[in-house]
Design a protein around this motif. Structure first.
Motif, PDB file in Angstrom:
ATOM      1  N   LEU A  69      77.671 -28.550 -40.588  1.00  0.00           N
ATOM      2  CA  LEU A  69      77.306 -27.468 -39.686  1.00  0.00           C
ATOM      3  C   LEU A  69      75.870 -27.068 -39.997  1.00  0.00           C
ATOM      4  O   LEU A  69      75.554 -26.678 -41.116  1.00  0.00           O
ATOM      5  N   ARG A  70      75.000 -27.121 -39.014  1.00  0.00           N
ATOM      6  CA  ARG A  70      73.587 -26.800 -39.195  1.00  0.00           C
ATOM      7  C   ARG A  70      73.262 -25.500 -38.460  1.00  0.00           C
ATOM      8  O   ARG A  70      73.674 -25.302 -37.320  1.00  0.00           O
ATOM      9  N   PHE A  71      72.502 -24.658 -39.114  1.00  0.00           N
ATOM     10  CA  PHE A  71      72.048 -23.417 -38.481  1.00  0.00           C
ATOM     11  C   PHE A  71      70.721 -22.996 -39.103  1.00  0.00           C
ATOM     12  O   PHE A  71      70.334 -23.470 -40.169  1.00  0.00           O
ATOM     13  N   ARG A  72      70.045 -22.089 -38.436  1.00  0.00           N
ATOM     14  CA  ARG A  72      68.742 -21.599 -38.887  1.00  0.00           C
ATOM     15  C   ARG A  72      68.744 -20.077 -38.893  1.00  0.00           C
ATOM     16  O   ARG A  72      69.185 -19.444 -37.932  1.00  0.00           O
ATOM     17  N   THR A  73      68.251 -19.506 -39.960  1.00  0.00           N
ATOM     18  CA  THR A  73      68.172 -18.055 -40.066  1.00  0.00           C
ATOM     19  C   THR A  73      66.950 -17.545 -39.301  1.00  0.00           C
ATOM     20  O   THR A  73      65.914 -18.205 -39.264  1.00  0.00           O
ATOM     21  N   PRO A  74      67.041 -16.374 -38.687  1.00  0.00           N
ATOM     22  CA  PRO A  74      65.911 -15.819 -37.937  1.00  0.00           C
ATOM     23  C   PRO A  74      64.928 -15.092 -38.848  1.00  0.00           C
ATOM     24  O   PRO A  74      65.143 -14.964 -40.055  1.00  0.00           O
ATOM     25  N   LYS A  75      63.868 -14.555 -38.229  1.00  0.00           N
ATOM     26  CA  LYS A  75      62.921 -13.728 -38.971  1.00  0.00           C
ATOM     27  C   LYS A  75      63.538 -12.360 -39.250  1.00  0.00           C
ATOM     28  O   LYS A  75      64.415 -11.891 -38.535  1.00  0.00           O
ATOM     29  N   GLU A  76      63.054 -11.730 -40.302  1.00  0.00           N
ATOM     30  CA  GLU A  76      63.523 -10.383 -40.632  1.00  0.00           C
ATOM     31  C   GLU A  76      63.176  -9.411 -39.512  1.00  0.00           C
ATOM     32  O   GLU A  76      63.960  -8.525 -39.179  1.00  0.00           O
ATOM     33  N   ALA A  77      61.984  -9.593 -38.911  1.00  0.00           N
ATOM     34  CA  ALA A  77      61.570  -8.703 -37.821  1.00  0.00           C
ATOM     35  C   ALA A  77      62.505  -8.825 -36.625  1.00  0.00           C
ATOM     36  O   ALA A  77      62.848  -7.834 -35.982  1.00  0.00           O
ATOM     37  N   GLU A  78      62.959 -10.058 -36.323  1.00  0.00           N
ATOM     38  CA  GLU A  78      63.879 -10.250 -35.213  1.00  0.00           C
ATOM     39  C   GLU A  78      65.216  -9.581 -35.499  1.00  0.00           C
ATOM     40  O   GLU A  78      65.834  -8.986 -34.612  1.00  0.00           O
TER      41      GLU A  78
ATOM     42  N   VAL B   1      74.664 -14.468 -37.773  1.00  0.00           N
ATOM     43  CA  VAL B   1      73.521 -15.025 -38.497  1.00  0.00           C
ATOM     44  C   VAL B   1      72.411 -13.986 -38.553  1.00  0.00           C
ATOM     45  O   VAL B   1      71.944 -13.503 -37.524  1.00  0.00           O
ATOM     46  N   LYS B   2      71.974 -13.655 -39.757  1.00  0.00           N
ATOM     47  CA  LYS B   2      70.858 -12.735 -39.979  1.00  0.00           C
ATOM     48  C   LYS B   2      69.815 -13.421 -40.844  1.00  0.00           C
ATOM     49  O   LYS B   2      69.961 -14.582 -41.223  1.00  0.00           O
ATOM     50  N   ALA B   3      68.767 -12.691 -41.159  1.00  0.00           N
ATOM     51  CA  ALA B   3      67.674 -13.290 -41.924  1.00  0.00           C
ATOM     52  C   ALA B   3      68.120 -13.710 -43.313  1.00  0.00           C
ATOM     53  O   ALA B   3      67.643 -14.720 -43.851  1.00  0.00           O
ATOM     54  N   ASN B   4      69.040 -12.962 -43.917  1.00  0.00           N
ATOM     55  CA  ASN B   4      69.446 -13.242 -45.304  1.00  0.00           C
ATOM     56  C   ASN B   4      70.941 -13.455 -45.475  1.00  0.00           C
ATOM     57  O   ASN B   4      71.423 -13.522 -46.613  1.00  0.00           O
ATOM     58  N   SER B   5      71.691 -13.564 -44.377  1.00  0.00           N
ATOM     59  CA  SER B   5      73.134 -13.748 -44.512  1.00  0.00           C
ATOM     60  C   SER B   5      73.703 -14.373 -43.248  1.00  0.00           C
ATOM     61  O   SER B   5      73.059 -14.392 -42.204  1.00  0.00           O
TER      62      SER B   5
ATOM     63  N   GLU C 277      64.055 -17.802 -41.610  1.00  0.00           N
ATOM     64  CA  GLU C 277      63.438 -18.957 -40.962  1.00  0.00           C
ATOM     65  C   GLU C 277      63.639 -20.238 -41.781  1.00  0.00           C
ATOM     66  O   GLU C 277      62.707 -20.992 -42.034  1.00  0.00           O
ATOM     67  N   THR C 278      64.888 -20.447 -42.173  1.00  0.00           N
ATOM     68  CA  THR C 278      65.221 -21.615 -42.995  1.00  0.00           C
ATOM     69  C   THR C 278      66.419 -22.326 -42.394  1.00  0.00           C
ATOM     70  O   THR C 278      67.372 -21.681 -41.943  1.00  0.00           O
ATOM     71  N   ASP C 279      66.364 -23.654 -42.393  1.00  0.00           N
ATOM     72  CA  ASP C 279      67.474 -24.466 -41.898  1.00  0.00           C
ATOM     73  C   ASP C 279      68.453 -24.733 -43.029  1.00  0.00           C
ATOM     74  O   ASP C 279      68.053 -25.078 -44.154  1.00  0.00           O
ATOM     75  N   TYR C 280      69.767 -24.594 -42.723  1.00  0.00           N
ATOM     76  CA  TYR C 280      70.821 -24.806 -43.711  1.00  0.00           C
ATOM     77  C   TYR C 280      71.859 -25.782 -43.153  1.00  0.00           C
ATOM     78  O   TYR C 280      72.049 -25.893 -41.943  1.00  0.00           O
ATOM     79  N   ILE C 281      72.514 -26.446 -44.081  1.00  0.00           N
ATOM     80  CA  ILE C 281      73.628 -27.343 -43.763  1.00  0.00           C
ATOM     81  C   ILE C 281      74.829 -26.902 -44.582  1.00  0.00           C
ATOM     82  O   ILE C 281      74.728 -26.701 -45.798  1.00  0.00           O
ATOM     83  N   VAL C 282      75.969 -26.741 -43.916  1.00  0.00           N
ATOM     84  CA  VAL C 282      77.181 -26.252 -44.584  1.00  0.00           C
ATOM     85  C   VAL C 282      78.318 -27.231 -44.351  1.00  0.00           C
ATOM     86  O   VAL C 282      78.508 -27.724 -43.225  1.00  0.00           O
TER      87      VAL C 282
END
Length: 201
Positions: free
Chosen positions: A109-118, A34-38, A87-92
């Protein structure tokens, strides 16, 4: 005749629906990398199901708009999700596809993307770790080279010593002969008849 044809079509549709309904949904649906954009979603297929593809439904939490990903003629059990927002919650949800249709949806399946800085910080940490590993490898290689050079020098010294020792050993019989010759020349001469020579008075 038309009634018979209608009943035949209806029975085929029922059989197809039963077959599609008997196809079990994917299991062990997980999210990785899991990354900020993928992100990467993976899953397993129940044993025995004639699966020819998959379908993935991606949705932001509290948003009705869906993104639908479908692929057939594949046996892959993973799919990359791109263009995500940080920093967005997704459902798959994941579905299996067979010749007769699609399976029911998997468990959400629920997950959240982190910040780009992280993400960048994690990447920098990994790069530093790899750099340290590279430096450690270089140090070990340098140490090995030094050890090899020292061993070669010792081998050369030992070979030179053995050669000098052989030369000295070979010269010892000649030295002994020379010493014996010199001692015989310095001894008192004897008379041809066997007596010692006497000086005349």
């Amino acid at each position: 005749m038309e009634r018979y044809f209608f009943l035949l079509v209806l029975s085929c549709l029922c059989v197809s629906r039963v077959t599609a309904d008997s196809l079990l949904p994917p299991v062990n649906v997980t999210i990785k990398a899991v990354k900020a954009n993928s992100a990467v979603v993976t899953w397993d297929i129940p044993e025995g199901d004639p699966v020819i593809g998959f379908a993935i439904t991606q949705q932001k939490k509290d948003v009705r708009m869906l993104r639908f990903i479908q692929e057939v003629n594949t046996t892959t059990r993973s799919c990359a999700l791109w263009d995500l927002e940080e920093e967005t919650d997704y459902i798959v949800h994941v579905q299996s596809i067979s010749m007769s249709g699609t399976s029911p949806l998997s468990e959400p399946l629920r997950f959240r993307t982190p910040k780009e800085a992280e993400t960048q910080a994690s990447k920098s940490k990994d790069e530093v770790t790899m750099e340290e590993v590279g430096q450690s490898t270089q140090l070990r290689a340098g140490e090995l080279i030094i050890i090899v050079v020292v061993l070669i020098m010792w081998a050369g010294v030992i070979a030179l010593f053995c050669r000098q020792y052989d030369i000295i050993k070979d010269n010892e019989p000649n030295n002994n002969k020379d010493k014996a010759k010199n001692s015989s020349e310095c001894s008192t001469p004897e008379h041809p008849t066997g007596g010692l020579l006497r000086s005349k008075v």
